[in-house]
Design an enzyme around this catalytic site. Sequence first.
Site, mmCIF file in Angstrom:
data_model
loop_
_atom_site.group_PDB
_atom_site.id
_atom_site.type_symbol
_atom_site.label_atom_id
_atom_site.label_comp_id
_atom_site.label_asym_id
_atom_site.label_seq_id
_atom_site.Cartn_x
_atom_site.Cartn_y
_atom_site.Cartn_z
ATOM 1 N N LYS A 38 -1.594 -1.821 0.298
ATOM 2 C CA LYS A 38 -0.986 -2.018 -0.712
ATOM 3 C C LYS A 38 0.722 -1.315 -1.173
ATOM 4 O O LYS A 38 0.323 0.098 -1.353
ATOM 5 C CB LYS A 38 -1.640 -2.255 -1.989
ATOM 6 C CG LYS A 38 -0.789 -2.798 -3.312
ATOM 7 C CD LYS A 38 -1.058 -2.539 -4.974
ATOM 8 C CE LYS A 38 -1.497 -1.128 -5.153
ATOM 9 N NZ LYS A 38 -0.926 -0.845 -6.603
ATOM 10 N N ASP A 67 2.942 -5.249 -4.019
ATOM 11 C CA ASP A 67 2.596 -4.892 -5.903
ATOM 12 C C ASP A 67 4.386 -4.978 -6.196
ATOM 13 O O ASP A 67 4.495 -4.162 -7.089
ATOM 14 C CB ASP A 67 2.340 -4.034 -6.161
ATOM 15 C CG ASP A 67 1.138 -4.176 -7.405
ATOM 16 O OD1 ASP A 67 1.379 -5.091 -7.989
ATOM 17 O OD2 ASP A 67 0.928 -2.491 -7.706
ATOM 18 N N LYS A 69 5.138 -6.971 -9.131
ATOM 19 C CA LYS A 69 4.745 -7.565 -10.764
ATOM 20 C C LYS A 69 6.104 -7.429 -10.641
ATOM 21 O O LYS A 69 7.028 -7.112 -12.613
ATOM 22 C CB LYS A 69 4.406 -5.615 -11.679
ATOM 23 C CG LYS A 69 2.958 -5.668 -11.097
ATOM 24 C CD LYS A 69 2.134 -4.406 -12.076
ATOM 25 C CE LYS A 69 0.648 -4.652 -11.684
ATOM 26 N NZ LYS A 69 0.825 -3.163 -10.121
ATOM 27 N N ASP A 72 11.069 -11.125 -15.272
ATOM 28 C CA ASP A 72 12.886 -10.434 -15.917
ATOM 29 C C ASP A 72 13.039 -12.743 -16.021
ATOM 30 O O ASP A 72 11.582 -13.375 -15.630
ATOM 31 C CB ASP A 72 14.042 -10.473 -14.672
ATOM 32 C CG ASP A 72 14.335 -9.853 -15.358
ATOM 33 O OD1 ASP A 72 15.272 -11.004 -16.478
ATOM 34 O OD2 ASP A 72 15.215 -9.457 -15.052
ATOM 35 N N THR A 124 -3.541 -2.666 -16.922
ATOM 36 C CA THR A 124 -5.221 -1.856 -17.755
ATOM 37 C C THR A 124 -4.642 -0.971 -18.925
ATOM 38 O O THR A 124 -5.536 -0.322 -19.071
ATOM 39 C CB THR A 124 -6.402 -2.127 -16.517
ATOM 40 O OG1 THR A 124 -5.355 -1.214 -16.018
ATOM 41 C CG2 THR A 124 -6.877 -3.009 -15.877
ATOM 42 N N ARG A 215 -7.547 6.611 -4.199
ATOM 43 C CA ARG A 215 -7.079 7.492 -3.965
ATOM 44 C C ARG A 215 -9.138 7.581 -3.450
ATOM 45 O O ARG A 215 -8.927 8.470 -2.462
ATOM 46 C CB ARG A 215 -7.587 8.120 -5.108
ATOM 47 C CG ARG A 215 -5.648 8.373 -5.820
ATOM 48 C CD ARG A 215 -6.209 8.996 -7.088
ATOM 49 N NE ARG A 215 -6.479 7.340 -8.390
ATOM 50 C CZ ARG A 215 -6.707 7.564 -9.587
ATOM 51 N NH1 ARG A 215 -6.232 8.499 -10.293
ATOM 52 N NH2 ARG A 215 -6.128 5.852 -10.267
HETATM 53 O O1 C5P Z 1 -6.419 5.078 -6.540
HETATM 54 P P1 C5P Z 1 -7.141 3.964 -7.535
HETATM 55 O O2 C5P Z 1 -8.310 3.561 -6.295
HETATM 56 O O3 C5P Z 1 -7.220 3.931 -8.903
HETATM 57 O O4 C5P Z 1 -5.354 2.607 -7.475
HETATM 58 C C1 C5P Z 1 -5.798 1.512 -7.699
HETATM 59 C C2 C5P Z 1 -4.257 1.085 -7.518
HETATM 60 O O5 C5P Z 1 -4.318 -0.570 -8.105
HETATM 61 C C3 C5P Z 1 -3.137 1.744 -7.911
HETATM 62 O O6 C5P Z 1 -2.362 1.576 -7.143
HETATM 63 C C4 C5P Z 1 -2.892 0.951 -9.645
HETATM 64 O O7 C5P Z 1 -1.163 0.825 -9.799
HETATM 65 C C5 C5P Z 1 -3.362 0.208 -8.290
HETATM 66 N N1 C5P Z 1 -3.562 -0.881 -10.297
HETATM 67 C C6 C5P Z 1 -4.638 -1.088 -11.716
HETATM 68 N N2 C5P Z 1 -4.612 -1.669 -12.382
HETATM 69 C C7 C5P Z 1 -4.286 -2.809 -12.092
HETATM 70 C C8 C5P Z 1 -3.006 -3.109 -11.196
HETATM 71 C C9 C5P Z 1 -2.778 -2.157 -10.469
HETATM 72 O O8 C5P Z 1 -5.292 0.165 -10.507
HETATM 73 N N3 C5P Z 1 -4.867 -3.764 -13.793
#
Ligand code: C5P
Length: 239
Positions: A38, A67, A69, A72, A124, A215
């Site tokens: 992603k 991603d 998002k 506009d 979120t 992560r």
């Molecule tokens: O590191 P981690 O597993 O928390 O990464 C989650 C990914 O999903 C990040 O790129 C974050 O921006 C994205 N994301 C999120 N919650 C959302 C939409 C996207 O954590 N509602």
Amino acid sequence: MPAKLQNTPPIFCAIDKPDLDAAIKLCAALNGTNIGIKLGLEFFSALGIQGVKEIQKKFPNTPIFMDMKYYDIPNTVAGAVAALTHVLKPAYVNVHASGGLAMMQAAREACHEDTRILAVTILTSFDENGISEAGYQAGVKDRVVQMAKLTQTAGLDGIVCSSHEIDLIRDTCGDDFILMVPGIRPAGSEAGDQKRIMTPREAMDKGASHLVIGRPITQANDPKSSAQNILNSLNGASY
Ligand code: C5P
């Protein structure tokens, strides 16, 4: 069985860095596993179409979720979706559902046929307080359902949602809707800033189509084996 785009991996690994070398290193570690990547606003703002093309050249078999998002007026979003998807043909791209029905329909129309298009219902980072401050009348859950229905009416392929909303959205939108779910943590790993987490297996069993995991893979000492362990935890399931 809940929707999953054919020939796409169960997991997209989030590369949240504006750094091409780091992204290439991670893709190399994941190469050969059934995991896509992603790429989000940080990567795209720094490296643009050219950066994504570099990744595609080196890893032609790695599916990509852009991603972006987008939000506009319909004409602008349609132009952006067309420009991005007709050149890169990623597996997935997304827009904000709060851009409204006309915006989502225009995005749908403009999207390349090889790319599936999803909508973010509500960020979120919003809690009940933040959502009322922003002037929305419905609470978080009601708004998520409202936005998911609107997304479906606009003809998009699915949404990005929290693991804790899977049941609700499946009940509302049915099995053919794609649910891309972030906020996933393998048992025993650090939550970081994610507040409402679920394990990969739990989220898939609930009916997620794909998981977004950052992560726990990108910051592991050995990203490849962390990724493989997560995939193994899904083995034997019926998705
Ligand atoms: O590191 P981690 O597993 O928390 O990464 C989650 C990914 O999903 C990040 O790129 C974050 O921006 C994205 N994301 C999120 N919650 C959302 C939409 C996207 O954590 N509602």
